[in-house]
Design a protein around this motif. Structure first.
Motif, PDB file in Angstrom:
ATOM      1  N   GLN A 108       0.827  -1.202   0.000  1.00  0.00           N
ATOM      2  CA  GLN A 108       0.000   0.000   0.000  1.00  0.00           C
ATOM      3  C   GLN A 108       0.867   1.260   0.000  1.00  0.00           C
ATOM      4  OE1 GLN A 108      -3.534   0.539  -0.002  1.00  0.00           O
ATOM      5  NE2 GLN A 108      -3.347  -1.510  -0.856  1.00  0.00           N
ATOM      6  N   TRP A 113      -1.529   5.391  -2.431  1.00  0.00           N
ATOM      7  CA  TRP A 113      -1.914   5.779  -1.067  1.00  0.00           C
ATOM      8  C   TRP A 113      -0.698   6.268  -0.275  1.00  0.00           C
ATOM      9  CZ3 TRP A 113      -1.518   3.262   3.984  1.00  0.00           C
ATOM     10  CH2 TRP A 113      -2.425   3.760   4.935  1.00  0.00           C
ATOM     11  N   GLY A 117      -1.560  10.144  -3.309  1.00  0.00           N
ATOM     12  CA  GLY A 117      -1.805  10.416  -4.720  1.00  0.00           C
ATOM     13  C   GLY A 117      -3.129  11.066  -5.056  1.00  0.00           C
ATOM     14  N   ARG A 166       2.106   9.538   3.630  1.00  0.00           N
ATOM     15  CA  ARG A 166       1.853   8.398   4.524  1.00  0.00           C
ATOM     16  C   ARG A 166       3.088   7.508   4.633  1.00  0.00           C
ATOM     17  NH1 ARG A 166      -2.934   8.972   1.628  1.00  0.00           N
ATOM     18  NH2 ARG A 166      -4.563   9.857   2.922  1.00  0.00           N
TER      19      ARG A 166
ATOM     20  N   ARG B  59     -10.274   3.823   0.312  1.00  0.00           N
ATOM     21  CA  ARG B  59      -9.426   4.563  -0.627  1.00  0.00           C
ATOM     22  C   ARG B  59     -10.263   5.513  -1.476  1.00  0.00           C
ATOM     23  NH1 ARG B  59      -6.658   2.980   2.678  1.00  0.00           N
ATOM     24  NH2 ARG B  59      -4.985   1.438   2.580  1.00  0.00           N
ATOM     25  N   THR B  67      -6.482  16.309  -5.840  1.00  0.00           N
ATOM     26  CA  THR B  67      -5.259  16.926  -6.364  1.00  0.00           C
ATOM     27  C   THR B  67      -5.620  18.164  -7.190  1.00  0.00           C
ATOM     28  OG1 THR B  67      -5.204  15.636  -8.427  1.00  0.00           O
ATOM     29  CG2 THR B  67      -4.066  14.693  -6.526  1.00  0.00           C
TER      30      THR B  67
END
Lengths: 281, 584
Positions: A108, A113, A117, A166, B59, B67
């Motif tokens: 990951q 991540w 991103g 991260r 996620r 962004t």
């Protein structure tokens, strides 16, 4: 990947997987976390010599995925030990290491991540002392909150204001854990007794540790979250090996329908289905 | 240099429910419509086989690409707003269909009280009941006028429900039967009835039987597979814009949707809009799309921001209360609402893994002004419910208080209680405050260098008292449900807004009304200051009810489309000119 094997071959395969997991996990219990990776390495070497794994496509590819692409060996050792303390092996089943959580986290962090991103990364970033004062109030994971309503710090500042990615946060936190361990006990974190490992993790959780660029408790929240993700996400990501996480949690995975279950008064136990199965290759 | 496209009848910014409904209605009437969507091109097929908790829930696969653009947030004008940097702090929908694809599917009509909140409050309790800084105002339209649009929306989306015993009058029953009861909804209803309340099944866009809507689009039957919220539906069984209104618009041949088209300005000559400027985010090429009418149908933040960037309408000033753009920003925020009580059961296991986004039971005894507020220190109300959405394993690890959040005991108890807990919480109304508003941020910009939208938001005692009362009610119900351990959420007297935007329920910024001094659009979502510019969506809500917003967004989009047709047909002027006259 197309799987052309017969059902019998697949069945054999699955049995093979279970048996090997059992041995590997037992190995972990015997060795504890102390020297875990060394023991794991030995076991892997032994298994590679077994004829069964030479012909076993599925299993071989799964094992070949267990390699580091983000962490160094030292950092990874600390990660393994820390995640195992957060989600330990017990009578219910495997812990973080047995479930492949450290490799999951490694993968990951090597991807989108880990470099934030999808995040807004434009400046100005606030100074770290401000980040610290706000992150110290994190009250994540109140037990009654539904997940999508995760508690955020009770402050007008938002939680994610660190300049670090991260990946950098993980490295910062894990290396601090290791240096604390060395300074106090003359041992790397992964070689410590469990209770000493737990004591250090608790200091991070409470925010009693000073890190550069991120609050310790925020690193801890991230570490804990990533550990649960590795335990319970679909096996396609490298964790939740053999769906053992789901089995412990009695979560059936990617089922097409619960139309016949939804009204049932009694608990319905089902074998879990992975996305590999559900998507049909 | 921007390339100029051929002129069309209407350009619609956004492809969610609001933009989709408007596009379908205009395209059906043979108007040429171009849709501009900043997110990616998505089809139903993209969501087949995607029951992946990590990708979608952790996620944020379907959430905005931060962004390029985000929002900033602060509590009061003396503070510096900071940007929302991660999707974890804001669920902002994107891609074809917008937030209408990843929603849970709860559908409510709002109350007659909502639309006339100021008059009805004054009528029942007197003016003094309204706190000085609370800017509630009538919407300029009544429930009775809105009923036919609600009805139209429900038929389009195939809403599956049963009548709310305390709900407003309906001209027709729901087009599909309500969702099945699970043991937990049964338990909730039984307890609620014993307490004298009036429980019912939440009207759902998880459609219960295969259904073909009046536009000819088919929605499949829900499988109760538990992947709704933050997911696109695997089976085309959750009503969303892709499988309904966008499909309807496309098959007319009159609608073209351009994805990855990021609108930066409404173009205008001061009195009329001439089109929009946008950038193709794949190539960086700028375009101008001229049109007879311009429709902003993005989320609250997009709509408000585009008006401010384009210098349309008077920006709201929280000091004087003058101006309208950015006014009355509200929302359901998670540390003051969605609180309640969890129950742990030692001798009963539930199939907590099964469910559907809108499989839930609720009651309207505390909604709007259904209870007497004479002796209460807040206005409006809340909607207590039990939701059976399916507890996915990473996100749901409820343990009794006092349990550590990691380690041996945590693992043991989180596994034990996974299927032995239920949660009853409440969604509470959010009423506007003079000092809560939206404007352009002076410090942070998007990828194009344009200022981000800035939120200034503070809770009031109204919010806290309402939340505290709702927790008491949820606890009462949970206790009646017979849990062995009942734990209530806490809501302190000084809890403050935490800049967490995680449920996509926001309103205001471009609010409607019948008075141009205090509203930006009329009830057809038409700008008072620019007759061929329509701003559709929850940005037009002067306050936020205790109910979910989507059906009301849909109903007002149908009304707006009617106004647009009227405008296009009869060559200009305000659709509500008559009403406006008295304020001129």
């Amino acid at each position: 990947m197309t799987d052309n094997r017969s059902d019998d071959e697949k069945k054999l395969d699955e049995d093979g997987v279970s048996r090997r997991r059992f041995i590997k996990n037992t190995g972990m219990v015997a060795g504890g976390v102390v020297g875990g990776s060394l023991l794991g390495g030995l076991l892997t070497t032994q298994f590679q010599q077994e004829p069964e794994t030479q012909t076993d496509k599925k299993e071989t590819s799964s094992d070949l995925q267990d390699a580091r692409m983000f962490f160094s060996r030292d950092d990874f050792n600390v990660l393994q030990a820390a995640t195992e303390r957060i989600f330990p092996e017990d009578d219910n089943g495997p812990g973080a290491i047995g479930l492949g959580v450290p490799y999951f986290i490694d993968k990951q962090l090597a991807g989108s991540w880990g470099v934030n991103g999808k995040d807004y990364r434009q400046g100005p970033f606030i100074q770290f002392n401000q980040v610290e004062s706000m992150e110290g109030k994190d009250t994540d994971e109140h037990p009654t909150n539904p997940p999508f309503l995760k508690r955020q710090p009770d402050t007008d500042l938002q939680r994610h204001q660190s300049r670090l990615t991260r990946g950098e946060i993980f490295l910062t936190g894990l290396r601090k854990m290791n240096s604390m361990s060395r300074n106090r006990h003359n041992k790397t974190f992964d070689k410590l007794d469990e209770d000493k490992q737990i004591a250090i993790l608790q200091e991070f959780e409470k925010g009693d540790v000073k890190l550069s660029g991120v609050a310790a408790e925020n690193f801890f929240v991230l570490l804990r979250q990533a550990t649960l993700e590795g335990a319970y996400s679909d096996p396609l990501y490298g964790g939740n090996k053999n769906m053992e996480g789901w089995k412990m949690k009695e979560f059936p995975g990617a089922q097409a329908s619960y139309a016949n279950v939804i009204e049932k008064e009694e608990f319905v136990k089902m074998d879990p289905i992975s996305l590999n199965d559900y998507q049909g290759g | 240099m921007a390339i100029k496209k051929d002129k069309v009848d209407a350009v619609v910014v956004g492809s969610g429910w609001a933009g989709g409904i408007v596009a379908a209605e205009l395209a059906k009437k043979d108007y040429k419509v171009v849709g501009l969507e900043r997110g990616q091109d998505k089809k139903h097929e993209d969501y087949i086989g995607t029951k992946d908790e990590l990708r979608y829930s952790l996620r944020y696969e379907m959430m905005q690409d931060l962004t390029k653009e985000t929002i900033t947030s602060r509590n009061s004008p003396d503070k510096t707003a900071l940007p929302i940097r991660s999707n974890e702090n804001a669920y902002l929908g994107t891609n074809t269909g917008g937030a209408g694809v990843h929603w849970n599917g709860h559908n409510f009509r709002w109350l007659p009280y909502d639309f006339e909140i100021y008059s009805k409050t004054v009528e029942r309790y007197g003016k003094d009941k309204i706190p000085e800084d609370m800017t509630i105002q009538d919407w300029g339209v009544t429930y009775d006028e809105m009923e036919k649009y609600y009805d139209k929306y429900e038929k389009m989306a195939g809403i599956s429900g049963e009548e709310d015993p305390l709900g407003p009058e309906r001209s027709n029953p729901y087009p599909n039967p309500p969702m099945k009861d699970s043991p937990s909804t049964k338990l909730f209803k039984k307890a609620a009835k014993e307490l004298g309340y009036h429980p019912y099944q939440i009207p759902s866009a998880n459609v219960t039987e295969q259904y073909t809507n009046p536009d000819g689009e088919t929605i499949n039957a829900c499988m109760y597979c538990a992947f709704c919220e933050t997911y696109g539906c695997d089976f085309g069984a959750k009503s969303d814009p892709i499988i309904t209104v966008l499909a309807t618009a496309r098959k007319t041949g009159n609608y073209e949707l351009r994805n990855q088209s990021y609108v930066t300005r409404v173009l205008h000559n001061g009195s009329k809009a001439t089109g929009v400027r946008y950038v193709d985010t794949k190539t960086g090429q700028e375009y101008e799309q001229p049109a007879d009418i311009v429709v902003l149908a993005g989320f609250v933040f997009t709509n408000t921001r585009l008006l401010l960037l384009s210098d349309v309408g008077e920006p709201y000033d929280p000091k004087t209360g003058k101006g309208v753009i950015g006014k009355n920003f509200t929302g359901h925020f998670n540390n003051v609402t969605y609180l309640g009580a969890v129950g742990f059961f030692d001798n009963k296991k539930f199939n907590n893994f099964a469910g559907a986004g809108a499989l839930a039971s609720t009651l309207s005894d505390f909604s709007g002004d259904n209870m007497d507020h004479s002796d209460l220190d807040f206005l409006h109300g809340f909607e207590p419910h039990i939701r059976v959405m399916g507890n996915r394993p990473i996100e749901y690890n409820r343990v009794p208080e006092g349990t550590p959040t990691w380690g041996k005991e945590f693992k043991e108890k989180s596994l034990y209680y996974t299927n032995r807990n239920l949660f009853v919480d409440a969604q509470a109304a959010a009423l506007p405050k003079k000092q809560n508003y939206l404007d352009l941020d002076p410090n942070y910009t998007d990828f194009q260098g344009n200022p981000l939208i800035r939120v200034t938001y503070q809770y009031t005692d109204q919010d806290r008292k309402l939340g505290q009362y709702s927790i008491k009610t949820c606890t009462e119900i949970m206790e009646k449900m017979g849990a062995d351990i009942v734990e209530s959420d806490e809501l302190s007297d000084d809890v403050e807004f935490n800049s967490s935007f995680t449920n996509s329920h926001n309103g205001g910024g471009v609010i409607m009304g019948d008075d141009p001094d205090i509203s930006a659009v009329n009830t057809y979502s038409q700008m008072w200051d620019m007759e061929n510019l329509f701003v559709v969506g929850s940005s037009s809500f002067p306050h936020f009810s205790n109910y979910n917003p989507t059906e009301t967004i849909g109903a007002f989009a149908y009304r707006a489309a009617e106004g647009m047709e009227e405008y296009l047909k009869n060559g200009g002027g305000l659709v509500e000119r008559k009403r406006a006259k008295k304020h001129a």
